[in-house]
Write a protein that holds these residues in place. Structure first.
Motif, PDB file in Angstrom:
ATOM      1  N   LEU A   1      -8.814 102.209  26.628  1.00 50.82           N
ATOM      2  CA  LEU A   1     -10.044 102.408  27.410  1.00 50.82           C
ATOM      3  C   LEU A   1     -10.754 101.081  27.647  1.00 50.82           C
ATOM      4  O   LEU A   1     -11.329 100.859  28.717  1.00 50.82           O
ATOM      5  CB  LEU A   1     -10.963 103.397  26.694  1.00 50.82           C
ATOM      6  N   GLY A   2     -10.688 100.210  26.656  1.00 50.98           N
ATOM      7  CA  GLY A   2     -11.261  98.879  26.839  1.00 50.98           C
ATOM      8  C   GLY A   2     -10.541  98.107  27.928  1.00 50.98           C
ATOM      9  O   GLY A   2     -11.170  97.425  28.743  1.00 50.98           O
TER      10      GLY A   2
ATOM     11  N   ALA B   1     -11.356  99.214  31.398  1.00 43.96           N
ATOM     12  CA  ALA B   1     -12.660  98.741  31.844  1.00 43.96           C
ATOM     13  C   ALA B   1     -12.680  97.250  32.121  1.00 43.96           C
ATOM     14  O   ALA B   1     -13.703  96.711  32.536  1.00 43.96           O
ATOM     15  CB  ALA B   1     -13.716  99.097  30.805  1.00 43.96           C
TER      16      ALA B   1
ATOM     17  N   GLU C   1     -12.282 108.108  33.760  1.00 46.36           N
ATOM     18  CA  GLU C   1     -11.447 108.269  32.567  1.00 46.36           C
ATOM     19  C   GLU C   1     -11.469 109.718  32.083  1.00 46.36           C
ATOM     20  O   GLU C   1     -12.524 110.328  31.988  1.00 46.36           O
ATOM     21  CB  GLU C   1     -11.975 107.363  31.448  1.00 46.36           C
TER      22      GLU C   1
END
Lengths: 256, 272
Positions: free
Chosen positions: B156-157, B160, B175
Motif C-alpha cells: 500500500l505504501g 501511494a 485501494e
C-alpha cells in the motif's frame, strides 16, 4: 522583536540567528577520496544535495597544508555550498579567507565529543540538516524544536515508509504501522496506534517526547536513548502513552 | 474507458492469481469485456488456473519485444465470452519487461476492453512495480496472518508512491482489501487474525472476504476459476466481490462461524 524606530532610514539590522547547518567533518584530505564518497551519497539521497550550505570541519585532519580550493570545488560539483571552515592551522585559516569563506575556531574536545554522539544517528535517514555550532553558543539542547515548523502528516504511515520532521515536531494523524519509521528533531505525536519505530530529538533534543494513542512501538528513541519493544513493560502496551528522557533513561508513562 | 486494476499482495501464495482469475471471470460473466494479464514473467501460473495452458503460443514479452502482435498473444476464454488472457513468458525473466512496452500494451488494450486486470508477481521488485505502475485501482490480497498483513501494508505504501498516479499527483489509486483464506473457526480460536484486526491495521475499504475452501484448491487444479462453482462458498464470495467492485452494495458473508446445531442456537453460542 528588534527596535526599528525610524525604520525608513535603516538599510539593515543585525540580528543574532541560529540556523541549522550541516557540518562536513573531513577525515581525509584527498579530494578524489571525498569525491567518490560524495558521488555515492548523492545517488542515495539526491534531495539532500540542493546547494546545501555546509561547514567544512578540518579538526580531525592532521595536515597543515590541505588543498581547500580543490575540496571546495568537489563540494560545489555535488551541489554542496561550503560557507565556512572550522578548525585547522593558520595556513588553513588564511586560505579559507582567501577563498571568501568564514573561519570558526575549533570546538574543544568535550563539545566535539557531544556533537559526535548526537549527529551520528540521524544523518543517514533524515534529509534535514545535522546539528552544528555556528559560533560557540549554538546547538544547545532544546533549541532545535523551537526553530523548525511542525510537520503534520495525515494518513497511515505504512511499513517501509519513513516520515520525518527534520527541524521541528511531527504530528501523525493516523497510525504508524509495524515496519514504518517516524523521526523528528522535536517531539512526535501519533493520533493513532504507534506500531513502528519512533525517534524523537534526532538532533539531540533531550526535551523531546513521544506521545501516542496506542503504544505497540517496535522502537522508541529520544535523543539517541532507545528502548525496544522487548524492553517495554507489557502493562503499558496497547494503551495511550507518553515517552520522555528523564534521569538518564527513557521513561514511559500511561497517558491519561 | 477501461479500468486498469492490479491484483497484488507483496507476499506470495496468498491467492493473487486465484483472485485475478476468479474476479476477471466474474466481470466477464456480467458482460464486461475483460482481459487478465499475467505479469509473473518466469513463473507463469495464470494460464494453468484459467485452464488455457495448452493454447499459449505467444506471451506478454513477445508482444513487448515486437515478436508478436497483441491479437496473436491474447487467448480467448473457452467458457465465458468477453474474457481474454494475456499469458506471461515462462522462459524469460522480469528484466524483459519495460515500462514503455507495458504502457504500449495497456494503451492498446484500453481501446477494446472494459477491465484490464494485472496479476502481479509476489515481492516488490521490478515485475510487481510494473504490474502496479499504471493501475487505476488496486486489489490488495491479504491472508489473516501477521506477515501477510505487513507485506500488504508495504505494498500500500508503494501504491501511494511508486505508481504513475502518485508520480503525476493525480487522483490516488483506489485501494481495495480482499481477505482470502479466512477461516472463522481458526480466527475464533486465536490462530488467525480477525477481520477487524486486518482492517484496523491496513485502514482501507474491504472489497471482499473469501473463506478458506476446498473449492479453491479443486478449481485451481482443474483449471476452472472458482467463480464458475456457484454452489461453493468461495465461488459465491468471489461473486459478491465482483458485485462490490461494480459498485453494488452486498452484505458480508462467510466471516462468522456456522452455528452448529440446536444447542448452540439455544444459547446463542459460537458467534462472536
Amino acid at each position: 522583536m528588534s527596535l526599528n524606530v525610524d525604520s525608513a532610514d535603516v538599510a539593515f539590522t543585525f540580528k543574532g540567528g541560529m540556523l541549522p547547518m550541516t557540518v562536513m567533518e573531513l577525515s581525509s584530505a584527498d579530494p578524489e577520496h571525498i569525491r567518490r564518497q560524495l558521488a555515492s551519497k548523492l545517488s542515495q539521497s539526491p534531495a539532500f544535495f540542493q546547494h546545501t550550505p555546509v561547514v567544512l570541519s578540518v579538526e580531525k585532519l592532521d595536515e597543515p597544508h590541505l588543498s581547500l580550493e580543490r575540496i571546495c570545488a568537489v563540494c560545489r560539483d555535488h551541489k554542496l555550498l561550503p560557507v565556512a571552515v572550522r578548525g585547522g592551522s593558520e595556513p588553513v585559516r588564511q586560505s579559507a579567507w582567501a577563498l571568501g569563506l568564514g573561519w570558526f575556531a575549533p570546538v574543544d574536545e568535550s563539545r566535539a565529543q557531544m556533537l559526535k554522539s548526537v549527529s551520528s544517528e540521524p544523518v543517514a535517514s533524515s534529509e534535514g540538516a545535522a546539528p552544528s555550532a555556528l559560533g560557540d553558543e549554538s546547538a544547545e539542547n532544546g533549541e532545535s524544536s523551537a526553530l523548525g515548523a511542525t510537520r503534520v502528516y495525515r494518513g497511515t504511515v505504512r511499513s517501509g515508509q519513513q516520515v520525518s520532521a527534520s527541524s521541528g515536531d511531527l504530528v501523525v494523524i493516523g497510525a504508524v504501522n509495524a515496519g514504518a519509521e517516524v523521526l523528528a528533531a522535536g517531539s512526535i505525536h501519533v493520533y493513532g496506534a504507534l506500531r513502528g519505530r519512533a525517534l524523537a530529538g534526532i538532533h539531540g533534543n533531550m526535551q523531546a517526547g513521544i506521545y501516542c494513542r496506542e503504544l505497540t512501538a517496535e522502537l522508541l528513541s529520544v535523543a539517541g536513548n532507545y528502548k525496544r519493544l522487548e524492553d517495554i513493560d507489557s502493562q503499558l502496551l496497547g494503551a495511550p502513552a507518553e515517552v520522555h528522557f528523564t534521569k538518564e533513561q527513557l521513561e514511559i508513562k500511561p497517558l491519561n | 474507458m477501461a479500468k486498469i486494476i492490479v491484483v497484488t499482495s507483496g507476499k506470495g501464495g496468498v491467492g493473487k492469481t486465484t483472485s485475478a482469475a476468479a474476479i476477471s471471470t466474474g466481470l466477464a460473466l456480467r458482460g464486461k469485456k475483460t482481459v487478465v494479464i499475467d505479469f509473473d514473467v518466469g513463473l507463469r501460473n495464470l494460464d494453468l488456473i484459467m485452464g488455457c495452458e495448452r493454447r499459449v503460443v505467444y506471451d506478454l514479452v513477445n508482444v513487448i519485444q515486437g515478436e508478436a502482435g497483441l491479437n496473436q498473444a491474447l487467448i480467448r476464454d473457452k467458457r465465458v465470452e468477453n474474457l481474454f488472457i494475456l499469458p506471461a513468458s515462462q522462459t524469460r525473466d522480469k528484466d524483459a519487461l519495460t515500462q514503455e512496452g507495458v504502457a504500449e500494451v495497456l494503451d492498446k488494450l484500453k481501446q477494446d476492453f472494459d477491465f484490464i486486470l494485472c496479476d502481479s508477481p509476489a515481492g516488490i521488485e521490478r515485475g510487481a512495480q510494473l504490474a502496479m505502475y499504471f493501475a487505476d485501482e488496486a486489489i490488495v490480497v491479504t491472508n489473516p496472518e501477521v506477515s501477510s498483513v505487513r507485506d500488504s501494508d508495504r505494498i500500500l505504501g508503494l501504491l501511494a508512491s511508486k505508481t504513475r498516479r502518485a508520480e503525476e499527483s493525480s487522483d490516488p489509486i483506489k485501494e481495495h482489501l480482499l481477505v482470502t483464506r479466512y477461516n472463522p473457526e481458526r480466527v475464533t480460536s486465536g490462530d488467525m487474525l480477525t477481520l477487524d484486526d486486518i482492517r484496523e491495521i491496513l485502514a482501507i475499504n474491504l472489497l471482499g472476504l473469501i473463506p478458506e475452501s476446498e473449492a479453491v484448491l479443486r478449481a485451481s487444479n482443474q483449471g476452472v476459476p472458482v467463480t464458475h462453482d456457484i454452489s461453493s462458498d468461495a465461488g459465491q464470495a468471489y461473486s459478491d466481490t465482483v458485485s462490490r467492485l461494480l459498485g453494488e452494495d452486498m452484505p458480508l458473508r462467510f466471516h462468522e462461524m456456522q452455528r452448529k446445531g440446536l444447542i448452540s442456537r439455544m444459547f446463542g453460542g459460537g458467534r462472536r
